[in-house]
Design a protein around this motif. Structure first.
Motif, short mmCIF file in Angstrom:
data_model
loop_
_atom_site.label_atom_id
_atom_site.label_comp_id
_atom_site.label_asym_id
_atom_site.label_seq_id
_atom_site.Cartn_x
_atom_site.Cartn_y
_atom_site.Cartn_z
N ALA A 119 0.83 -1.21 0.00
CA ALA A 119 0.00 0.00 0.00
C ALA A 119 0.86 1.26 0.00
N SER A 120 0.54 2.15 -0.93
CA SER A 120 1.16 3.48 -0.98
C SER A 120 0.20 4.39 -1.72
N ASP A 121 0.35 5.68 -1.49
CA ASP A 121 -0.55 6.65 -2.11
C ASP A 121 -0.42 6.70 -3.62
N ASP A 122 0.74 6.31 -4.14
CA ASP A 122 0.97 6.44 -5.58
C ASP A 122 1.00 5.13 -6.34
N LEU A 123 0.63 4.01 -5.72
CA LEU A 123 0.68 2.71 -6.41
C LEU A 123 -0.21 2.70 -7.65
N ALA A 124 -1.43 3.17 -7.54
CA ALA A 124 -2.33 3.18 -8.70
C ALA A 124 -1.76 4.05 -9.82
N ASP A 125 -1.15 5.19 -9.48
CA ASP A 125 -0.55 6.07 -10.49
C ASP A 125 0.64 5.39 -11.17
N ILE A 126 1.44 4.66 -10.42
CA ILE A 126 2.59 3.95 -10.98
C ILE A 126 2.12 2.88 -11.96
N ILE A 127 1.07 2.15 -11.58
CA ILE A 127 0.52 1.10 -12.44
C ILE A 127 -0.04 1.70 -13.73
N PRO B 7 -8.70 3.36 -12.68
CA PRO B 7 -8.46 2.24 -11.79
C PRO B 7 -9.35 2.30 -10.55
N THR B 8 -9.70 1.13 -10.05
CA THR B 8 -10.40 1.05 -8.77
C THR B 8 -9.44 0.43 -7.78
N THR B 9 -9.50 0.89 -6.56
CA THR B 9 -8.58 0.40 -5.53
C THR B 9 -9.33 -0.11 -4.32
N LYS B 10 -8.70 -1.03 -3.63
CA LYS B 10 -9.26 -1.56 -2.39
C LYS B 10 -8.10 -1.89 -1.46
N GLN B 11 -8.16 -1.37 -0.25
CA GLN B 11 -7.11 -1.60 0.71
C GLN B 11 -7.40 -2.85 1.53
N SER B 12 -6.34 -3.55 1.93
CA SER B 12 -6.51 -4.74 2.77
C SER B 12 -7.02 -4.32 4.14
N VAL C 259 -7.70 -2.57 -13.17
CA VAL C 259 -7.72 -1.68 -14.33
C VAL C 259 -8.15 -2.47 -15.55
N LYS C 260 -9.11 -1.94 -16.30
CA LYS C 260 -9.54 -2.56 -17.55
C LYS C 260 -8.67 -2.04 -18.69
N VAL C 261 -8.09 -2.99 -19.45
CA VAL C 261 -7.17 -2.65 -20.52
C VAL C 261 -7.60 -3.36 -21.80
N THR C 262 -7.60 -2.66 -22.91
CA THR C 262 -7.86 -3.27 -24.21
C THR C 262 -6.55 -3.85 -24.72
N VAL C 263 -6.53 -5.18 -24.90
CA VAL C 263 -5.33 -5.86 -25.37
C VAL C 263 -5.55 -6.33 -26.80
N THR C 264 -4.46 -6.42 -27.56
CA THR C 264 -4.58 -6.72 -28.98
C THR C 264 -4.00 -8.06 -29.39
N SER C 265 -3.25 -8.71 -28.49
CA SER C 265 -2.65 -10.00 -28.85
C SER C 265 -2.16 -10.73 -27.61
N ASN C 266 -1.81 -11.98 -27.80
CA ASN C 266 -1.24 -12.79 -26.74
C ASN C 266 0.06 -12.14 -26.23
N GLU C 267 0.89 -11.67 -27.15
CA GLU C 267 2.16 -11.04 -26.78
C GLU C 267 1.93 -9.75 -26.00
N HIS C 268 0.88 -9.03 -26.35
CA HIS C 268 0.54 -7.79 -25.65
C HIS C 268 0.20 -8.09 -24.19
N ILE C 269 -0.59 -9.13 -23.94
CA ILE C 269 -0.94 -9.53 -22.57
C ILE C 269 0.31 -9.90 -21.79
N GLU C 270 1.17 -10.70 -22.39
CA GLU C 270 2.39 -11.14 -21.72
C GLU C 270 3.30 -9.97 -21.38
#
Length: 87
Positions: free
Chosen positions: A23-31, A45-50, A60-71
């Motif tokens: 947990a840090s204030d900037d983790l979502a921004d870094i991601i 992004p949506t966040t939830k603390q333990s 975070v929802k991301v539009t991916v274009t290929s298997n390599e893109h996901i990896e």
């Protein structure tokens, strides 16, 4: 990585990446900054603390274009120092 996403998904598609880290204030921004290098977009992004506040989950929802893109995204998110898991 030897994944078979290309056999299971039709591209382009939207995937929800869930990243858990220290947990840090900037983790979502870094991601989001790391995602911007692979797939520029306006992320919400949506966040939830333990319960003890030690960890933070960032989804975070991301539009991916290929298997390599996901990896590539999984690999780069795992390389962030504060990140512990990427689902």
């Amino acid at each position: 990585m030897k994944t078979h996403f290309d056999e299971l998904l039709d591209f382009p598609t939207v995937l929800n990446f869930k990243v858990m880290g220290v947990a840090s204030d900037d983790l979502a921004d870094i991601i989001v900054a790391e995602l911007q290098t692979h797939t520029p977009d306006d992320y919400a992004p949506t966040t939830k603390q333990s319960s003890k506040g030690t960890y933070l989950s960032v989804s975070v929802k991301v539009t991916v274009t290929s298997n390599e893109h996901i990896e590539k995204i999984y690999t780069s998110l795992n390389a962030i120092e504060q990140v512990r898991y990427v689902l």
